[in-house]
Design an enzyme around this catalytic site. Sequence first.
Site, PDB file in Angstrom:
ATOM      1  N   GLU A  22       0.837  -1.208   0.000  1.00 29.63           N
ATOM      2  CA  GLU A  22       0.000   0.000   0.000  1.00 29.63           C
ATOM      3  C   GLU A  22       0.865   1.250   0.000  1.00 29.63           C
ATOM      4  O   GLU A  22       0.544   2.246  -0.655  1.00 29.63           O
ATOM      5  CB  GLU A  22      -0.922   0.011   1.217  1.00 29.63           C
ATOM      6  CG  GLU A  22      -1.955  -1.090   1.202  1.00 29.63           C
ATOM      7  CD  GLU A  22      -2.789  -1.106   2.462  1.00 29.63           C
ATOM      8  OE1 GLU A  22      -4.003  -0.877   2.354  1.00 29.63           O
ATOM      9  OE2 GLU A  22      -2.221  -1.357   3.555  1.00 29.63           O
ATOM     10  N   LYS A 100     -11.873   3.452   1.447  1.00 32.88           N
ATOM     11  CA  LYS A 100     -10.678   2.859   0.845  1.00 32.88           C
ATOM     12  C   LYS A 100     -11.178   1.732  -0.062  1.00 32.88           C
ATOM     13  O   LYS A 100     -11.456   0.631   0.410  1.00 32.88           O
ATOM     14  CB  LYS A 100      -9.776   2.352   1.966  1.00 32.88           C
ATOM     15  CG  LYS A 100      -8.443   1.837   1.565  1.00 32.88           C
ATOM     16  CD  LYS A 100      -7.674   1.489   2.851  1.00 32.88           C
ATOM     17  CE  LYS A 100      -6.334   0.903   2.573  1.00 32.88           C
ATOM     18  NZ  LYS A 100      -5.578   0.635   3.803  1.00 32.88           N
TER      19      LYS A 100
END
Length: 121
Positions: A22, A100
């Site tokens: 990420e 997200k």
Amino acid sequence: MTARIHLRNMAFYGYHGHLSAENALGQRFQIDLALTTDITEAASSDALEDTVDYVAIYGLCREVVEGAHVKLLETLAARIMDRVLQDFPRVQKVEITIRKPSVPLPGVLDHVALETSKSRG
């Protein structure tokens, strides 16, 4: 006269998350804000300086999300809310939802979201 100003589905690219992938690859973050403010003066004066400038709020959100990396959505939300309350004294309360959509997990999921709020004082 109290009102809520909404900024919905702002989308920014950031490098936040607990996993190293990420932080290396980044991803989109979608943000909704609701700002509680007194609009009495602005309704009478019709002047931008008497209300909350949502263009400036958008820029602040972009700056925070595209800025320093954090691991948790909780930290990202707190940074945005703290800056809004610090930089915009007319805002009495800020409510935020951060979505997200590209969560790296082994399954189908539309998004993960964090919803929280903070008031002045």
